[in-house]
Design a protein around this motif. Structure first.
Motif, mmCIF file in Angstrom:
data_model
loop_
_atom_site.group_PDB
_atom_site.id
_atom_site.type_symbol
_atom_site.label_atom_id
_atom_site.label_comp_id
_atom_site.label_asym_id
_atom_site.label_seq_id
_atom_site.Cartn_x
_atom_site.Cartn_y
_atom_site.Cartn_z
ATOM 1 N N ASP A 122 17.937 -30.263 -77.618
ATOM 2 C CA ASP A 122 19.060 -29.494 -77.070
ATOM 3 C C ASP A 122 19.285 -28.224 -77.890
ATOM 4 O O ASP A 122 20.418 -27.871 -78.245
ATOM 5 C CB ASP A 122 20.332 -30.339 -77.027
ATOM 6 C CG ASP A 122 20.147 -31.604 -76.199
ATOM 7 O OD1 ASP A 122 19.332 -31.580 -75.257
ATOM 8 O OD2 ASP A 122 20.807 -32.615 -76.503
ATOM 9 N N THR A 133 17.361 -38.761 -69.719
ATOM 10 C CA THR A 133 18.707 -39.318 -69.813
ATOM 11 C C THR A 133 18.596 -40.832 -69.941
ATOM 12 O O THR A 133 17.569 -41.417 -69.578
ATOM 13 C CB THR A 133 19.554 -38.932 -68.584
ATOM 14 O OG1 THR A 133 20.907 -39.353 -68.777
ATOM 15 C CG2 THR A 133 19.006 -39.553 -67.317
ATOM 16 N N SER A 164 19.310 -43.553 -76.235
ATOM 17 C CA SER A 164 20.024 -43.110 -77.434
ATOM 18 C C SER A 164 19.089 -42.524 -78.479
ATOM 19 O O SER A 164 19.537 -42.072 -79.532
ATOM 20 C CB SER A 164 20.805 -44.275 -78.048
ATOM 21 O OG SER A 164 19.921 -45.297 -78.487
ATOM 22 N N GLU A 179 23.986 -39.576 -76.885
ATOM 23 C CA GLU A 179 24.811 -40.103 -75.798
ATOM 24 C C GLU A 179 23.904 -40.440 -74.627
ATOM 25 O O GLU A 179 23.264 -39.557 -74.052
ATOM 26 C CB GLU A 179 25.861 -39.072 -75.375
ATOM 27 C CG GLU A 179 26.925 -38.793 -76.419
ATOM 28 C CD GLU A 179 28.003 -37.857 -75.901
ATOM 29 O OE1 GLU A 179 28.171 -37.776 -74.662
ATOM 30 O OE2 GLU A 179 28.669 -37.215 -76.722
ATOM 31 N N LYS A 180 23.877 -41.709 -74.271
ATOM 32 C CA LYS A 180 22.927 -42.172 -73.253
ATOM 33 C C LYS A 180 23.228 -41.609 -71.872
ATOM 34 O O LYS A 180 22.330 -41.466 -71.048
ATOM 35 C CB LYS A 180 22.916 -43.694 -73.219
ATOM 36 C CG LYS A 180 22.382 -44.320 -74.502
ATOM 37 C CD LYS A 180 22.413 -45.833 -74.470
ATOM 38 C CE LYS A 180 21.456 -46.404 -73.465
ATOM 39 N NZ LYS A 180 21.323 -47.881 -73.573
ATOM 40 N N GLY A 181 24.479 -41.275 -71.594
ATOM 41 C CA GLY A 181 24.821 -40.768 -70.275
ATOM 42 C C GLY A 181 24.646 -39.278 -70.126
ATOM 43 O O GLY A 181 24.932 -38.724 -69.062
ATOM 44 N N THR A 182 24.164 -38.620 -71.177
ATOM 45 C CA THR A 182 23.999 -37.166 -71.171
ATOM 46 C C THR A 182 22.526 -36.808 -71.060
ATOM 47 O O THR A 182 21.668 -37.460 -71.658
ATOM 48 C CB THR A 182 24.581 -36.560 -72.462
ATOM 49 O OG1 THR A 182 25.950 -36.928 -72.577
ATOM 50 C CG2 THR A 182 24.455 -35.043 -72.458
ATOM 51 N N GLU A 183 22.228 -35.756 -70.313
ATOM 52 C CA GLU A 183 20.850 -35.284 -70.231
ATOM 53 C C GLU A 183 20.502 -34.511 -71.495
ATOM 54 O O GLU A 183 21.284 -33.688 -71.991
ATOM 55 C CB GLU A 183 20.665 -34.388 -69.009
ATOM 56 C CG GLU A 183 19.230 -33.884 -68.834
ATOM 57 C CD GLU A 183 19.049 -33.051 -67.583
ATOM 58 O OE1 GLU A 183 18.340 -32.030 -67.657
ATOM 59 O OE2 GLU A 183 19.624 -33.422 -66.541
ATOM 60 N N HIS A 184 19.304 -34.759 -72.015
ATOM 61 C CA HIS A 184 18.835 -34.099 -73.230
ATOM 62 C C HIS A 184 17.462 -33.473 -72.962
ATOM 63 O O HIS A 184 16.719 -33.921 -72.094
ATOM 64 C CB HIS A 184 18.725 -35.089 -74.388
ATOM 65 C CG HIS A 184 20.018 -35.754 -74.743
ATOM 66 N ND1 HIS A 184 20.992 -35.127 -75.481
ATOM 67 C CD2 HIS A 184 20.487 -37.000 -74.446
ATOM 68 C CE1 HIS A 184 22.019 -35.955 -75.635
ATOM 69 N NE2 HIS A 184 21.741 -37.097 -75.018
#
Length: 360
Positions: free
Chosen positions: A75, A50, A53, A99-104
């Protein structure tokens, strides 16, 4: 090889190959843990993260033939990236605009067989990004031994279902869509593919390296092909499958189809060698369920009859012979994605029919 330092440490973070949260699957040469070498199709490294970008990978490629493509899952969205240079560290962008605030979750996998190999030097993220704990790998374990069909060669040439192969340089090959990896996903199992295009059982037959190397001398190895030196042995204790699929016996007809005379001394000699190989797999995996098979690629039925005969002679309740509905007569070319999906449906249904006890 040592740690790679060719990045801007004030802007980027290198997640080294030995990071505790990286997950690996497959028969991988990790003699140099800071630069593990990926040789077998479907082998992968994956990471959850996370705060970035983008995600990049640093690799050093070694090409033997064909163009070199690496597989990417971001993902669960699958893509590929081409490696255009050999012998030097290359930074490959696997995904961007995240999205930087989302876990990938990113998975870098070997799309192709040993037409190339690459050393993995790490993932690159934006400075300040975090590597987080990934979901565990499946408990169930399968291992396949096979040739180009098991490796997923030319499978993405979907307009050539039931037809000979188009001209290609490896761009249509993808282990992710091989019947083997699809089967594993259907069964929610992790998988090792020990598979190489053109390989036969016996040294001196088949198409791989002009028939010099067969599965009999390769199934214990980390690499099929190596230009210099000895090929390293694999430590079988590192991965103990519940189910083993041995899908060998359709490249063995080259340079001569000895099963045209199934009662000949040569045909009997092949059956004896095949039996010895299966017994050697049984010695490695005393409790595994071993499935003997070929595929729907055109080949003489004599090979399948011979495998069936060996299966009967082995008289092992956990060794079975499996035939697809279109076995040996489905297509003159490689198995395309829709055909691989049908094969995987048949094989996974058969494995499920063996009962839940096979996974104990």
């Amino acid at each position: 090889m040592g740690q790679w330092n060719g990045y801007d440490k004030e802007k980027e973070r290198l997640v080294e190959p030995m990071h505790d949260e990286l997950q690996y699957c497959g028969r991988i040469d990790d003699e140099e843990p800071d630069a593990p070498v990926f040789t077998m199709p479907a082998s992968f490294v994956r990471m959850a993260f996370t705060g970035s970008s983008y995600v990049k990978a640093v690799v050093v490629n070694k090409r033997y033939y064909n163009r070199s493509f690496l597989g990417v899952l971001l993902d669960e969205v699958q893509s590929k990236v081409e490696v255009e240079k050999d012998g030097e560290p290359l930074v490959l962008t696997l995904a961007k605009d995240l999205e930087k605030g989302t876990e990938h979750m990113v998975t870098l996998f070997k799309r192709m067989d040993n037409c190339h190999e690459y050393a993995f030097l790490g993932f690159l993220l934006e400075y300040g990004a975090k590597v987080v704990k990934a979901r565990p790998l499946p408990r169930k374990k399968i291992e396949f031994y096979g040739d180009s069909v098991t490796a997923g060669e030319v499978c993405e040439a979907v307009s050539y279902c039931g037809k000979p192969d188009p001209e290609h340089e490896g761009e249509f090959s993808n282990a992710y869509f091989s019947y083997a990896w699809i089967t594993a996903r259907r069964l929610h199992a992790r998988v090792h593919l020990v598979a190489q295009g053109g390989i036969a059982l016996l040294d001196g037959t088949g198409y791989f390296m002009d028939g010099k190397i067969g599965m009999e001398s390769s199934y214990r190895k980390v690499r099929f092909y190596q230009e210099e030196g000895e090929r390293e042995d694999w430590d079988f204790k590192r991965y103990t499958p519940h189910v083993v699929v041995a899908a060998i016996g359709q490249n063995d007809a080259w340079p001569r189809d000895v099963m045209q005379e199934e009662r000949s001394d040569e045909a009997e000699a092949w059956r004896q060698k095949y039996k010895e190989w299966i017994l050697s797999l049984r010695a490695q995996y005393p409790e595994a369920w071993i499935i003997l098979a070929t595929t729907i690629l055109w080949h003489s039925a004599g090979w399948d009859r011979s495998i069936g005969k060996v299966c009967a002679e082995l008289n092992d309740p956990k060794i079975t012979h499996f035939l697809y509905e279109e076995n040996g007569r489905g297509t003159p070319g490689h198995i395309r994605v829709p055909e691989a999906m049908n094969m995987a449906l048949e094989l996974s249904s058969f494995i499920n029919s063996l009962g839940d006890g096979i996974w104990e």
